[in-house]
Design a protein around this motif. Structure first.
Motif, PDB file in Angstrom:
ATOM      1  N   VAL A 138       5.334  -1.369 -10.735  1.00  9.10           N
ATOM      2  CA  VAL A 138       5.546  -1.375  -9.284  1.00  9.10           C
ATOM      3  C   VAL A 138       6.894  -0.729  -8.954  1.00  9.10           C
ATOM      4  CG1 VAL A 138       5.881  -2.854  -7.257  1.00  9.10           C
ATOM      5  CG2 VAL A 138       4.077  -3.389  -8.890  1.00  9.10           C
ATOM      6  N   ALA A 139       7.926  -1.093  -9.730  1.00  8.15           N
ATOM      7  CA  ALA A 139       9.264  -0.524  -9.515  1.00  8.15           C
ATOM      8  C   ALA A 139       9.256   0.983  -9.713  1.00  8.15           C
ATOM      9  CB  ALA A 139      10.264  -1.183 -10.454  1.00  8.15           C
ATOM     10  N   ALA A 140       8.564   1.469 -10.758  1.00  4.93           N
ATOM     11  CA  ALA A 140       8.512   2.903 -11.055  1.00  4.93           C
ATOM     12  C   ALA A 140       7.779   3.675  -9.961  1.00  4.93           C
ATOM     13  CB  ALA A 140       7.849   3.129 -12.408  1.00  4.93           C
ATOM     14  N   VAL A 141       6.696   3.103  -9.445  1.00  7.33           N
ATOM     15  CA  VAL A 141       5.911   3.761  -8.388  1.00  7.33           C
ATOM     16  C   VAL A 141       6.741   3.847  -7.105  1.00  7.33           C
ATOM     17  CG1 VAL A 141       3.885   3.565  -6.898  1.00  7.33           C
ATOM     18  CG2 VAL A 141       3.658   3.146  -9.332  1.00  7.33           C
ATOM     19  N   SER A 147       3.451   3.664  -3.363  1.00 13.96           N
ATOM     20  CA  SER A 147       3.281   2.241  -3.104  1.00 13.96           C
ATOM     21  C   SER A 147       2.130   1.698  -3.942  1.00 13.96           C
ATOM     22  CB  SER A 147       3.004   1.990  -1.626  1.00 13.96           C
ATOM     23  OG  SER A 147       1.780   2.596  -1.267  1.00 13.96           O
ATOM     24  N   VAL A 148       2.171   0.390  -4.178  1.00 16.16           N
ATOM     25  CA  VAL A 148       1.108  -0.287  -4.935  1.00 16.16           C
ATOM     26  C   VAL A 148       0.529  -1.386  -4.067  1.00 16.16           C
ATOM     27  CG1 VAL A 148       0.540  -1.631  -6.982  1.00 16.16           C
ATOM     28  CG2 VAL A 148       2.249   0.176  -7.138  1.00 16.16           C
ATOM     29  N   GLU A 149      -0.778  -1.291  -3.800  1.00 14.96           N
ATOM     30  CA  GLU A 149      -1.466  -2.343  -3.047  1.00 14.96           C
ATOM     31  C   GLU A 149      -2.316  -3.122  -4.040  1.00 14.96           C
ATOM     32  OE1 GLU A 149      -5.125  -2.726   0.062  1.00 14.96           O
ATOM     33  OE2 GLU A 149      -3.803  -0.989   0.318  1.00 14.96           O
ATOM     34  N   ILE A 150      -2.000  -4.414  -4.154  1.00 18.27           N
ATOM     35  CA  ILE A 150      -2.751  -5.244  -5.096  1.00 18.27           C
ATOM     36  C   ILE A 150      -3.865  -5.943  -4.325  1.00 18.27           C
ATOM     37  CG2 ILE A 150      -2.616  -7.240  -6.618  1.00 18.27           C
ATOM     38  CD1 ILE A 150       0.215  -6.246  -7.334  1.00 18.27           C
TER      39      ILE A 150
END
Length: 174
Positions: A138-141, A147-150
């Motif tokens: 998540v930090a790398a993205v 963004s990361v949507e879980i």
């Protein structure tokens, strides 16, 4: 030498022994199986039997555990995602989800979805829609501007159980 004189070497072809065909054959009566017992009969399968001694497969310790509630995630590393984006197998302008990763040939299996892992480097701005992601991923993205949507993964069973217990306790107190 003539064509009609060609034949195999002596002893090259042997006839099979016809068992149980009379005393004169040498393999009559019991057919070479001896007398009595399990092995003299047909349909014998004593594979792991060691003559009454504890068989090897029972002497060795049991190992491992199969979790019946374990989830099956397709694990995808960020480095591989970047590689597929560079090779134009993935479109970075669209959301990257399980279907897109599967179509690209990056996510195999994973009946419970995709889990994003942080191995490798991501340089492209991408939006991921996945079932799970590690903190590093998540930090790398987000560092790359994406963004990361879980997806709604629901609560773990032990948390649900604790909530039910608290609700029951509150109901009894009234």
């Amino acid at each position: 030498m003539k064509l009609n004189e060609i034949r195999d070497n002596e002893g090259a072809r042997k006839n099979r022994i016809r068992v149980g065909r009379g005393i004169g054959s040498g393999k009559g009566k019991t057919g070479g199986r001896g007398q009595k017992g399990q092995k003299s009969r047909s349909g014998v399968a004593i594979k792991g039997f060691e003559g009454g001694q504890m068989p090897l497969h029972m002497r060795l310790p049991k190992r491992g555990f199969n979790n019946p509630f374990g989830k099956d995630f397709a694990e995808v590393n960020l480095g591989m995602v970047q590689k597929f984006i560079d090779a134009k197998k993935l479109d970075s302008k669209k959301d990257i989800d399980h279907a897109a990763l599967k179509a690209a040939g990056l996510a195999r299996g994973g009946k419970d979805g995709v889990r994003l892992l942080g191995k490798g480097e991501l340089k492209t701005k991408v939006k991921f829609v996945v079932a799970g992601a590690s903190k590093g991923a998540v930090a790398a993205v987000e560092k790359a501007g994406g963004s990361v949507e879980i997806l709604d993964k629901g609560k773990p069973e032990h948390e649900k159980k604790a909530e039910r217990a608290a609700a029951n306790k509150a109901a009894k107190a009234k």
